[in-house]
Write an enzyme that holds these catalytic residues in place. Structure first.
Site, mmCIF file in Angstrom:
data_model
loop_
_atom_site.group_PDB
_atom_site.id
_atom_site.type_symbol
_atom_site.label_atom_id
_atom_site.label_comp_id
_atom_site.label_asym_id
_atom_site.label_seq_id
_atom_site.Cartn_x
_atom_site.Cartn_y
_atom_site.Cartn_z
ATOM 1 N NE ARG A 103 37.978 -34.517 64.248
ATOM 2 C CZ ARG A 103 37.987 -33.943 65.456
ATOM 3 N NH1 ARG A 103 38.417 -34.789 66.510
ATOM 4 N NH2 ARG A 103 37.783 -32.780 65.964
ATOM 5 C CB SER B 195 35.509 -31.029 59.428
ATOM 6 O OG SER B 195 35.249 -30.408 60.571
ATOM 7 C CD GLU C 125 37.144 -35.008 59.886
ATOM 8 O OE1 GLU C 125 37.908 -34.107 60.670
ATOM 9 O OE2 GLU C 125 35.957 -35.227 60.395
HETATM 10 P P1 FAD Z 1 29.312 -43.393 58.132
HETATM 11 O O1 FAD Z 1 29.472 -42.111 57.436
HETATM 12 O O2 FAD Z 1 28.096 -44.215 57.818
HETATM 13 O O3 FAD Z 1 30.733 -44.019 57.824
HETATM 14 C C1 FAD Z 1 31.953 -43.270 58.183
HETATM 15 C C2 FAD Z 1 33.127 -44.260 58.097
HETATM 16 O O4 FAD Z 1 33.024 -45.295 59.163
HETATM 17 C C3 FAD Z 1 33.180 -45.232 56.904
HETATM 18 O O5 FAD Z 1 34.527 -45.346 56.404
HETATM 19 C C4 FAD Z 1 32.346 -46.468 57.206
HETATM 20 O O6 FAD Z 1 32.860 -47.607 56.627
HETATM 21 C C5 FAD Z 1 32.926 -46.606 58.826
HETATM 22 N N1 FAD Z 1 31.867 -47.207 59.449
HETATM 23 C C6 FAD Z 1 30.846 -46.774 60.047
HETATM 24 N N2 FAD Z 1 30.200 -47.535 60.944
HETATM 25 C C7 FAD Z 1 31.228 -48.445 60.990
HETATM 26 C C8 FAD Z 1 31.222 -49.595 62.185
HETATM 27 N N3 FAD Z 1 30.214 -50.023 62.904
HETATM 28 N N4 FAD Z 1 32.147 -50.656 62.051
HETATM 29 C C9 FAD Z 1 33.450 -50.172 61.225
HETATM 30 N N5 FAD Z 1 33.465 -49.230 60.269
HETATM 31 C C10 FAD Z 1 32.307 -48.421 60.345
HETATM 32 N N6 FAD Z 1 32.962 -35.589 63.381
HETATM 33 C C11 FAD Z 1 33.836 -35.414 64.694
HETATM 34 O O7 FAD Z 1 34.684 -36.375 64.749
HETATM 35 N N7 FAD Z 1 33.334 -34.399 65.237
HETATM 36 C C12 FAD Z 1 32.367 -33.503 65.117
HETATM 37 O O8 FAD Z 1 32.307 -32.611 65.751
HETATM 38 C C13 FAD Z 1 31.677 -33.678 63.744
HETATM 39 N N8 FAD Z 1 30.591 -32.944 63.447
HETATM 40 C C14 FAD Z 1 29.793 -33.185 62.228
HETATM 41 C C15 FAD Z 1 28.801 -32.394 61.955
HETATM 42 C C16 FAD Z 1 28.252 -32.538 61.151
HETATM 43 C C17 FAD Z 1 27.074 -31.673 60.474
HETATM 44 C C18 FAD Z 1 28.202 -33.731 60.150
HETATM 45 C C19 FAD Z 1 27.391 -33.867 58.844
HETATM 46 C C20 FAD Z 1 29.347 -34.650 60.403
HETATM 47 C C21 FAD Z 1 30.003 -34.509 61.550
HETATM 48 N N9 FAD Z 1 31.311 -35.070 61.829
HETATM 49 C C22 FAD Z 1 32.042 -34.740 62.969
HETATM 50 C C23 FAD Z 1 31.533 -36.341 61.142
HETATM 51 C C24 FAD Z 1 30.790 -37.578 61.464
HETATM 52 O O9 FAD Z 1 29.429 -37.115 62.208
HETATM 53 C C25 FAD Z 1 31.352 -38.614 62.168
HETATM 54 O O10 FAD Z 1 32.635 -39.089 61.491
HETATM 55 C C26 FAD Z 1 30.481 -39.847 62.428
HETATM 56 O O11 FAD Z 1 31.191 -40.607 63.422
HETATM 57 C C27 FAD Z 1 30.146 -40.728 61.297
HETATM 58 O O12 FAD Z 1 29.157 -41.714 61.642
HETATM 59 P P2 FAD Z 1 28.447 -42.379 60.655
HETATM 60 O O13 FAD Z 1 27.688 -43.603 61.416
HETATM 61 O O14 FAD Z 1 27.600 -41.551 60.004
HETATM 62 O O15 FAD Z 1 29.362 -43.004 59.780
HETATM 63 P P1 NAP Z 2 36.536 -23.611 66.216
HETATM 64 O O1 NAP Z 2 35.866 -23.631 67.709
HETATM 65 O O2 NAP Z 2 36.046 -22.440 65.146
HETATM 66 O O3 NAP Z 2 37.860 -24.045 65.908
HETATM 67 C C1 NAP Z 2 38.599 -24.205 64.695
HETATM 68 C C2 NAP Z 2 39.506 -25.230 64.916
HETATM 69 O O4 NAP Z 2 40.710 -24.746 65.383
HETATM 70 C C3 NAP Z 2 38.795 -26.401 65.437
HETATM 71 O O5 NAP Z 2 38.686 -27.297 64.255
HETATM 72 C C4 NAP Z 2 39.554 -26.923 66.649
HETATM 73 O O6 NAP Z 2 40.509 -28.145 66.131
HETATM 74 C C5 NAP Z 2 40.646 -25.812 66.613
HETATM 75 N N1 NAP Z 2 40.710 -25.238 68.092
HETATM 76 C C6 NAP Z 2 39.869 -24.270 68.424
HETATM 77 N N2 NAP Z 2 40.057 -23.957 69.864
HETATM 78 C C7 NAP Z 2 41.164 -24.898 69.986
HETATM 79 C C8 NAP Z 2 42.181 -25.137 71.258
HETATM 80 N N3 NAP Z 2 41.611 -24.375 72.461
HETATM 81 N N4 NAP Z 2 43.122 -25.852 71.370
HETATM 82 C C9 NAP Z 2 43.422 -26.823 70.084
HETATM 83 N N5 NAP Z 2 42.519 -26.487 68.884
HETATM 84 C C10 NAP Z 2 41.566 -25.639 69.190
HETATM 85 O O7 NAP Z 2 35.867 -24.989 65.476
HETATM 86 P P2 NAP Z 2 34.173 -25.449 64.914
HETATM 87 O O8 NAP Z 2 34.312 -25.626 63.469
HETATM 88 O O9 NAP Z 2 33.286 -24.392 65.612
HETATM 89 O O10 NAP Z 2 34.001 -26.713 65.695
HETATM 90 C C11 NAP Z 2 33.925 -26.896 67.061
HETATM 91 C C12 NAP Z 2 34.548 -28.285 67.402
HETATM 92 O O11 NAP Z 2 33.594 -29.255 66.639
HETATM 93 C C13 NAP Z 2 35.950 -28.362 67.171
HETATM 94 O O12 NAP Z 2 36.401 -29.458 68.074
HETATM 95 C C14 NAP Z 2 35.544 -29.386 65.651
HETATM 96 O O13 NAP Z 2 36.778 -30.351 65.510
HETATM 97 C C15 NAP Z 2 34.441 -30.235 65.910
HETATM 98 N N6 NAP Z 2 33.708 -30.183 64.772
HETATM 99 C C16 NAP Z 2 34.219 -31.525 63.790
HETATM 100 C C17 NAP Z 2 33.453 -31.483 62.685
HETATM 101 C C18 NAP Z 2 33.917 -32.720 61.832
HETATM 102 O O14 NAP Z 2 33.068 -33.285 60.956
HETATM 103 N N7 NAP Z 2 34.985 -33.190 62.208
HETATM 104 C C19 NAP Z 2 32.304 -30.841 62.295
HETATM 105 C C20 NAP Z 2 32.173 -29.687 62.979
HETATM 106 C C21 NAP Z 2 32.805 -29.470 64.379
HETATM 107 P P3 NAP Z 2 39.800 -29.350 66.580
HETATM 108 O O15 NAP Z 2 39.061 -29.865 65.416
HETATM 109 O O16 NAP Z 2 41.098 -30.445 67.055
HETATM 110 O O17 NAP Z 2 39.032 -29.408 67.625
#
Ligand code: FAD
Ligand code: NAP
Length: 337
Positions: A160, A235, A331
């Protein structure tokens, strides 16, 4: 002609749906637009707004990425390289690839936001991170206006994290990202979370990319709130990674500790579990709360301000630090807070 707005309403451009305005905003449709914007200003880049938390007024000028398009850069019998405009919706890209039978992005189904933001926090889910598929990205250096090409090894990708989120935050505007997808012999990854169980439910034994995408979509629909109905930014905190000594001490006092041992002998502890143990899952404070199915997701129940969400997040950080001695790092990106 630049698409420029003053006193722009950001309420519909952040998935937390907090009321916010900004001093000015430019819609960026091409690299040429980035050449034409005024120089010497300290810009913020906005994609879909799904990973930001805003204060009520953002004083810095915003560049909203709306660069679109998908171009085939290279194709062989086994793979295809697609260069994608950074303003394209990420999930639309995933659907575009799985509909055509291409493999690689299926575990990243239903992640909100744009393609250009994907490298910023190196989006990941269910054991796959975008850097595993990325061939290169193109960006404009907002300090010098130079157009640069970067390969994964140039981007300091980590869990991340990347150079775009850490030491060079705000410097680059990512315009295009190129991904390499498989056309056959797909590298299907289903060992993570509930994907296998979901596929069994569908009686699928040899899954295709589109099957995995469907399974991920079903899991996410149940577990995560839809930002259109319950505003959130996914998250809120990163999952903490702790060193062996702290891990051993914690395990001694909490034999029920949930953890994952990583390849470098550190331990990842799910932040959602820590928050849940502190009694916050489903808890509400005014208009802010923790989601009922995943405590790691903070939600706006309606009318919350950025400051209120931030205050609730600090309360959670304090509770987790007090109970487990672990500092949770946000995050989500804070703007004007
Ligand atoms: P923004 O929110 O608009 O921007 C985020 C950051 O990136 C800001 O700092 C912005 O300045 C910068 N930025 C945006 N675009 C650019 C660009 N073109 N160049 C340079 N900088 C830029 N994230 C995960 O990693 N895994 C997940 O599973 C995941 N699940 C999510 C589920 C939900 C319901 C929600 C709401 C979010 C989730 N996220 C997840 C977080 C989010 O979706 C990601 O971080 C996504 O990449 C953000 O994209 P955005 O275009 O909305 O970015
Ligand atoms: P989950 O499956 O309930 O697991 C909880 C956490 O444990 C996850 O964040 C994941 O880390 C870690 N995990 C689970 N299984 C693992 C494995 N086999 N090895 C190592 N780490 C493990 O998670 P969840 O909330 O339902 O989300 C599912 C996936 O979507 C995850 O990968 C999560 O990161 C991603 N997600 C991200 C966001 C976001 O905003 N960043 C939002 C929703 C979901 P990791 O995060 O490293 O995968």
């Amino acid at each position: 002609m630049l698409d420029h707005y003053e006193d722009f309403d950001l309420s519909g451009h952040n998935s937390f749906a907090v009321a916010a305005r900004c001093r000015e905003l430019y819609r960026i449709n091409s690299v040429q637009d980035l050449v034409e914007i005024p120089s010497g200003l300290d810009y913020l880049v906005l994609g879909g707004g799904s990973n930001i938390l805003c204060g009520h007024f953002v004083d810095r000028p915003i560049l909203k990425n709306e660069i679109s398009g998908i171009r085939i850069v290279q194709e062989t019998d086994t793979h295809i390289d697609l260069e994608v405009g950074g303003g394209m919706d990420w999930h639309d890209l995933v659907t575009y690839t799985t509909d055509r039978g291409y493999g690689g992005l299926e575990n990243l189904t239903m992640i909100p936001g744009t393609v250009g933001a994907a490298p910023v926090q190196n989006i990941g889910a269910y054991g796959v991170e975008q850097d595993q598929l990325m061939v290169y990205l193109r960006a404009v250096d907002l300090q010098t206006r130079a157009i640069v090409t970067m390969h994964p090894q140039d981007c300091a990708f980590a869990y991340r994290d990347s150079r775009f989120k850490s030491k060079e935050k705000g410097r680059f505007f990512i315009t295009y990202v190129c991904y390499r997808l498989t056309k056959r012999n797909h590298n299907i990854q289903i060992s993570y979370g509930a994907i296998k169980d979901k596929l069994s439910e569908y009686s699928i034994t040899i899954p295709t990319p589109v099957d995995v995408s469907r399974a991920v979509a079903a899991i996410r629909t149940w577990k995560l709130p839809d930002p259109n109905e319950t505003p959130n930014a996914g998250s809120f905190f990163k999952n903490p990674v702790i060193y062996p000594q702290q891990f051993a001490e914690l395990l001694e006092s909490r034999s029920d500790l949930v953890y994952y041992k990583l390849s470098d002998c550190t331990y990842k502890v799910p932040a959602g579990w820590l928050i849940d143990q502190c009694g916050y899952k489903g808890k509400r404070s005014g208009a802010v709360g923790c989601y009922k199915n995943q405590a790691l997701v903070l939600v706006n129940h309606g009318g919350a301000t950025g400051k209120e969400v931030q205050a609730f997040s600090r309360e959670i950080q304090a509770a987790v630090l007090d109970t487990f001695g672990i500092h949770l790092v946000p995050e989500v990106n804070f703007w004007a807070l």
